[in-house]
Design a protein around this motif. Structure first.
Motif, PDB file in Angstrom:
ATOM      1  N   ALA A 124      11.800 -72.536   5.181  1.00  0.00           N
ATOM      2  CA  ALA A 124      12.163 -71.910   6.557  1.00  0.00           C
ATOM      3  C   ALA A 124      12.281 -70.321   6.847  1.00  0.00           C
ATOM      4  O   ALA A 124      12.385 -69.280   7.981  1.00  0.00           O
ATOM      5  CB  ALA A 124      13.826 -71.105   4.982  1.00  0.00           C
ATOM      6  N   ASN A 125      11.324 -69.213   5.989  1.00  0.00           N
ATOM      7  CA  ASN A 125      11.036 -68.382   5.864  1.00  0.00           C
ATOM      8  C   ASN A 125      10.000 -67.810   7.142  1.00  0.00           C
ATOM      9  O   ASN A 125      10.290 -67.263   8.640  1.00  0.00           O
ATOM     10  CB  ASN A 125      10.876 -67.306   5.090  1.00  0.00           C
ATOM     11  CG  ASN A 125      11.915 -67.242   3.837  1.00  0.00           C
ATOM     12  OD1 ASN A 125      12.775 -66.025   4.368  1.00  0.00           O
ATOM     13  ND2 ASN A 125      12.017 -67.918   2.968  1.00  0.00           N
ATOM     14  N   ASN A 126       9.230 -68.636   7.235  1.00  0.00           N
ATOM     15  CA  ASN A 126       8.022 -68.725   8.380  1.00  0.00           C
ATOM     16  C   ASN A 126       8.103 -68.998   9.675  1.00  0.00           C
ATOM     17  O   ASN A 126       8.385 -68.596  11.205  1.00  0.00           O
ATOM     18  CB  ASN A 126       6.811 -70.282   7.776  1.00  0.00           C
ATOM     19  CG  ASN A 126       5.941 -69.235   8.137  1.00  0.00           C
ATOM     20  OD1 ASN A 126       5.130 -67.804   8.976  1.00  0.00           O
ATOM     21  ND2 ASN A 126       5.170 -70.378   9.374  1.00  0.00           N
ATOM     22  N   THR A 127       9.927 -70.612   9.584  1.00  0.00           N
ATOM     23  CA  THR A 127       9.790 -70.627  10.545  1.00  0.00           C
ATOM     24  C   THR A 127      11.385 -69.323  11.437  1.00  0.00           C
ATOM     25  O   THR A 127      11.072 -68.950  12.537  1.00  0.00           O
ATOM     26  CB  THR A 127      11.393 -71.755  10.798  1.00  0.00           C
ATOM     27  OG1 THR A 127      10.216 -73.231  10.534  1.00  0.00           O
ATOM     28  CG2 THR A 127      11.898 -72.070  12.050  1.00  0.00           C
ATOM     29  N   LEU A 128      11.757 -68.591  10.611  1.00  0.00           N
ATOM     30  CA  LEU A 128      12.539 -67.562  11.172  1.00  0.00           C
ATOM     31  C   LEU A 128      12.148 -66.605  10.925  1.00  0.00           C
ATOM     32  O   LEU A 128      12.618 -65.978  12.870  1.00  0.00           O
ATOM     33  CB  LEU A 128      13.353 -67.001   9.812  1.00  0.00           C
ATOM     34  CG  LEU A 128      14.729 -66.307  10.527  1.00  0.00           C
ATOM     35  CD1 LEU A 128      15.676 -66.612  10.842  1.00  0.00           C
ATOM     36  CD2 LEU A 128      15.755 -65.611   8.770  1.00  0.00           C
ATOM     37  N   GLY A 129      11.113 -65.878  10.884  1.00  0.00           N
ATOM     38  CA  GLY A 129      10.401 -65.388  11.276  1.00  0.00           C
ATOM     39  C   GLY A 129       9.640 -65.463  12.465  1.00  0.00           C
ATOM     40  O   GLY A 129       9.536 -64.255  13.557  1.00  0.00           O
ATOM     41  N   TRP A 130       8.876 -66.382  13.502  1.00  0.00           N
ATOM     42  CA  TRP A 130       7.640 -66.126  14.155  1.00  0.00           C
ATOM     43  C   TRP A 130       8.976 -66.569  15.081  1.00  0.00           C
ATOM     44  O   TRP A 130       8.767 -66.176  16.271  1.00  0.00           O
ATOM     45  CB  TRP A 130       6.874 -67.655  14.077  1.00  0.00           C
ATOM     46  CG  TRP A 130       5.851 -67.476  13.265  1.00  0.00           C
ATOM     47  CD1 TRP A 130       5.804 -67.319  12.211  1.00  0.00           C
ATOM     48  CD2 TRP A 130       4.770 -66.350  13.711  1.00  0.00           C
ATOM     49  NE1 TRP A 130       4.378 -66.759  11.806  1.00  0.00           N
ATOM     50  CE2 TRP A 130       3.881 -66.069  12.510  1.00  0.00           C
ATOM     51  CE3 TRP A 130       4.600 -66.068  15.196  1.00  0.00           C
ATOM     52  CZ2 TRP A 130       2.543 -65.689  13.330  1.00  0.00           C
ATOM     53  CZ3 TRP A 130       3.273 -65.384  15.208  1.00  0.00           C
ATOM     54  CH2 TRP A 130       2.967 -64.975  14.770  1.00  0.00           C
ATOM     55  N   GLN A 131      10.340 -67.360  14.901  1.00  0.00           N
ATOM     56  CA  GLN A 131      11.113 -67.043  16.247  1.00  0.00           C
ATOM     57  C   GLN A 131      11.986 -66.053  16.967  1.00  0.00           C
ATOM     58  O   GLN A 131      12.165 -65.559  17.724  1.00  0.00           O
ATOM     59  CB  GLN A 131      12.204 -67.794  15.883  1.00  0.00           C
ATOM     60  CG  GLN A 131      11.650 -69.491  15.611  1.00  0.00           C
ATOM     61  CD  GLN A 131      12.820 -70.586  16.308  1.00  0.00           C
ATOM     62  OE1 GLN A 131      13.721 -70.307  16.696  1.00  0.00           O
ATOM     63  NE2 GLN A 131      12.678 -71.864  16.432  1.00  0.00           N
ATOM     64  N   TRP A 132      11.824 -65.635  15.658  1.00  0.00           N
ATOM     65  CA  TRP A 132      11.885 -63.746  15.694  1.00  0.00           C
ATOM     66  C   TRP A 132      11.111 -62.927  16.479  1.00  0.00           C
ATOM     67  O   TRP A 132      12.020 -62.300  17.400  1.00  0.00           O
ATOM     68  CB  TRP A 132      12.670 -63.183  14.105  1.00  0.00           C
ATOM     69  CG  TRP A 132      12.953 -61.998  13.845  1.00  0.00           C
ATOM     70  CD1 TRP A 132      14.155 -60.980  14.206  1.00  0.00           C
ATOM     71  CD2 TRP A 132      11.963 -60.122  14.183  1.00  0.00           C
ATOM     72  NE1 TRP A 132      14.203 -59.735  14.062  1.00  0.00           N
ATOM     73  CE2 TRP A 132      12.675 -59.299  14.138  1.00  0.00           C
ATOM     74  CE3 TRP A 132      10.327 -60.555  14.360  1.00  0.00           C
ATOM     75  CZ2 TRP A 132      12.241 -57.980  14.515  1.00  0.00           C
ATOM     76  CZ3 TRP A 132      10.282 -58.869  14.315  1.00  0.00           C
ATOM     77  CH2 TRP A 132      11.221 -57.907  14.906  1.00  0.00           C
ATOM     78  N   PRO A 189      12.421 -73.928  19.540  1.00  0.00           N
ATOM     79  CA  PRO A 189      13.383 -72.831  19.224  1.00  0.00           C
ATOM     80  C   PRO A 189      14.410 -72.844  19.859  1.00  0.00           C
ATOM     81  O   PRO A 189      15.129 -74.373  20.265  1.00  0.00           O
ATOM     82  CB  PRO A 189      12.602 -72.259  21.122  1.00  0.00           C
ATOM     83  CG  PRO A 189      12.388 -73.572  21.607  1.00  0.00           C
ATOM     84  CD  PRO A 189      11.835 -74.619  20.519  1.00  0.00           C
ATOM     85  N   LEU A 190      15.203 -72.056  19.186  1.00  0.00           N
ATOM     86  CA  LEU A 190      17.114 -72.385  18.640  1.00  0.00           C
ATOM     87  C   LEU A 190      17.179 -71.970  19.770  1.00  0.00           C
ATOM     88  O   LEU A 190      18.183 -72.861  20.430  1.00  0.00           O
ATOM     89  CB  LEU A 190      17.609 -71.101  17.633  1.00  0.00           C
ATOM     90  CG  LEU A 190      18.753 -71.421  16.706  1.00  0.00           C
ATOM     91  CD1 LEU A 190      18.981 -72.388  16.560  1.00  0.00           C
ATOM     92  CD2 LEU A 190      19.457 -70.162  16.152  1.00  0.00           C
ATOM     93  N   GLN A 191      16.781 -71.664  21.422  1.00  0.00           N
ATOM     94  CA  GLN A 191      17.502 -71.267  21.991  1.00  0.00           C
ATOM     95  C   GLN A 191      17.006 -71.406  23.034  1.00  0.00           C
ATOM     96  O   GLN A 191      15.228 -71.153  23.119  1.00  0.00           O
ATOM     97  CB  GLN A 191      17.254 -69.221  22.397  1.00  0.00           C
ATOM     98  CG  GLN A 191      17.948 -68.246  21.354  1.00  0.00           C
ATOM     99  CD  GLN A 191      17.930 -66.955  21.974  1.00  0.00           C
ATOM    100  OE1 GLN A 191      17.905 -66.861  22.794  1.00  0.00           O
ATOM    101  NE2 GLN A 191      18.243 -65.944  21.277  1.00  0.00           N
ATOM    102  N   LYS A 192      16.909 -71.965  23.221  1.00  0.00           N
ATOM    103  CA  LYS A 192      16.730 -73.708  24.353  1.00  0.00           C
ATOM    104  C   LYS A 192      15.785 -72.759  25.434  1.00  0.00           C
ATOM    105  O   LYS A 192      14.726 -73.612  25.604  1.00  0.00           O
ATOM    106  CB  LYS A 192      17.351 -74.709  24.564  1.00  0.00           C
ATOM    107  CG  LYS A 192      18.449 -75.281  23.096  1.00  0.00           C
ATOM    108  CD  LYS A 192      17.236 -75.724  21.775  1.00  0.00           C
ATOM    109  CE  LYS A 192      18.214 -76.414  20.408  1.00  0.00           C
ATOM    110  NZ  LYS A 192      17.003 -76.899  20.100  1.00  0.00           N
ATOM    111  N   LYS A 193      16.329 -72.120  25.681  1.00  0.00           N
ATOM    112  CA  LYS A 193      16.113 -71.916  27.265  1.00  0.00           C
ATOM    113  C   LYS A 193      14.283 -71.634  27.488  1.00  0.00           C
ATOM    114  O   LYS A 193      13.292 -71.597  27.881  1.00  0.00           O
ATOM    115  CB  LYS A 193      16.801 -70.797  27.928  1.00  0.00           C
ATOM    116  CG  LYS A 193      16.558 -69.490  27.213  1.00  0.00           C
ATOM    117  CD  LYS A 193      17.013 -68.024  27.721  1.00  0.00           C
ATOM    118  CE  LYS A 193      17.316 -67.061  26.987  1.00  0.00           C
ATOM    119  NZ  LYS A 193      17.415 -65.770  27.749  1.00  0.00           N
TER     120      LYS A 193
END
Length: 491
Positions: free
Chosen positions: A391-399, A311-315
């Motif tokens: 790119a889009n799969n990762t961004l979408g799921w982390q969104w 996750p980009l947000q590590k917490k």
């Protein structure tokens, strides 16, 4: 052995002739030097950093490569297919053709960047061969747009405002009129030997829903401009309406370029400005903004290459996800008991595609109602989506998981009943993909468990047999998700 100077064009996610910078540069070089061009596609899934094309994309790739070969043959050329480690294959081709240059269009996945850098260094330093890469896949390079502090963006709106202030993307270029061929072609494996097509009947549904290839991509863009872009912002949220372009699989495989889409939309808006209302112009502009979201996804992946697995947000690495194989399978097969969820997952499995609004709903359900990790959702989408794009799969799921760039807050939890009632009010989408409950009236369609027994019997429905009860209670699941979020905050 070929005496004329040969340029190898290494095709990847750019399976088209028009607006293909590497191909056009190779043709220009060959014409200037009296040389030849050898187009090649190298199947090397082991070099994809654990993200080799999934089953749906392999099917598309098979047919896209066939289409590209047909287009090349119409211009006096052909596509050479090879399999194996890229550097070894290029070494063989250089020896067999006496090539003095290799051109390709850039990719932006972490493994691809590392591989391409190594190959460019090897070609230039060890083989003394010209090696050039080009931007074919994006409107802007990921490193061209920076914050005021010189760093990457994590929020879409300021990213896109900055992007719109950049120089206008280059106009797309036409396909070459002909491609100089070598006097002798190197050997090529047959397409079927790559084993790309799935053996299961799944491929029949994919073929019924989509036609791969550059000609089909251009036709789809033209149809979208003629029929849907004027209402795009409004209609794109309703899965039963033909309100989206469905160009994403073509963009992923490079059968059409984002420049072609961008400038076609801009031209449509300019040509129709006298006849388009202000609202219609806004509708069209929203489509251009969606191209911007695609750019943002690549921007984030390039600057944060760890995000496909972290996750980009590590917490959120500490989030207490559940391991529940039965619930995961219920979700994958469209057997959750929530009609809008089941419709979307069945559409995905049958056609390799899912409406974007429904993607958000099913993703929210997986990570927040079932508390199953966004990574497991991303992996399922990776295998089943024709437009699976790292790119889009990762961004979408982390969104959806509330843990990425510009993410929806984790406490934003979609109610699958209300989402169904809002975006499929008359039940057309659900009835198409969940026919076992089609006889229910609209007012109860999205919550069949609330139908009176006589109504269920009249509709031929036995809950728990012909259609499942909800596998979780949404209200209870929402409370559990918020409690899990509180636990993360407290750590």
């Amino acid at each position: 052995m070929n005496q004329a100077p040969v340029t190898i064009v290494w095709f990847r996610q750019d399976l088209r002739l028009a607006d293909n910078p590497a191909l056009l540069a190779a043709v220009e070089r060959a014409n200037e030097q009296g040389g030849a061009v050898v187009p090649v596609y190298i199947w090397s899934p082991e070099e994809e950093g654990g993200w080799a094309a999934g089953g749906a994309r392999r099917w598309w790739l098979h047919h896209s490569l066939r289409s590209l070969d047909q287009s090349l043959k119409a211009l006096g050329s052909q596509l050479v297919l090879r399999e194996g480690p890229t550097q070894e294959v290029l070494e063989e081709l250089i020896t067999q053709t006496s090539a003095c240059a290799v051109f390709w269009n850039r990719r932006y996945e972490p493994a691809s960047i590392e591989r391409d850098q190594n190959i460019k260094r090897w070609l230039r330093d060890e083989r003394s061969i010209a090696a050039e890469s080009f931007n074919s896949h994006l409107l802007y390079e990921p490193w061209e747009i920076e914050t005021g502090g010189g760093g990457p963006y994590k929020v879409f709106s300021p990213f896109w405002r900055n992007a719109k202030n950049q120089p206008t993307p280059d106009l797309p270029r036409e396909a070459p009129e002909s491609i100089p061929a070598p006097s002798q072609w190197p050997a090529s494996v047959v397409l079927e030997a790559l084993g790309l097509e799935p053996t299961r009947d799944w491929k029949d549904g994919l073929a019924e829903a989509f036609t791969p290839g550059e000609p089909a991509a251009q036709e789809k863009l033209d149809t979208f401009l003629d029929d849907a872009i004027r209402q795009y912002k409004d209609d794109r949220n309703f899965p039963a309406k033909p309100g989206t372009s469905k160009l994403s699989p073509h963009l992923v495989h490079g059968e059409i370029s984002p420049r072609q889409c961008y400038h076609a939309a801009r031209k449509f808006m300019a040509d129709g400005r006298r006849n388009l209302s202000k609202d219609e112009l806004k509708q069209c502009e929203h489509y251009v903004q969606e191209l911007g979201w695609r750019e943002f996804a690549y921007h984030v992946l390039y600057h944060f290459p760890e995000t496909p697995r972290e996750p980009l947000q590590k917490k959120y690495a500490r989030f207490p996800w559940k391991e529940d194989a039965e619930h995961l399978k219920n979700w994958q097969r469209g057997q959750t008991g929530y009609p809008i969820i089941d419709a979307g997952m069945r559409e995905l499995y049958a056609t390799g595609w899912m409406h974007n609004r429904v993607r958000m709903i099913v993703a929210s359900f997986l990570v927040k109602d079932l508390l199953i990790s966004w990574e497991q959702g991303a992996e399922w989408f990776w295998d089943t989506l024709l437009d699976a794009d790292l790119a889009n799969n990762t961004l979408g799921w982390q969104w959806a998981g509330g843990c990425g760039a510009d993410a929806a807050p984790y406490f934003r939890i979609f109610n699958p009943i209300l989402q169904g009632e809002k975006f499929d009010k008359d039940g057309e989408y659900v009835r198409q993909w969940v026919p076992e409950i089609a006889a229910l009236p609209d007012r109860i369609l999205h919550k069949p468990w609330e139908a009176p027994p006589m109504q269920l019997a009249a509709a031929g429905i036995t809950l728990g047999e012909t259609y499942p009860y909800p596998i979780v209670d949404h209200k209870q699941a929402r409370d559990s998700a918020l409690a899990a979020l509180d636990a993360v905050k407290g750590q």
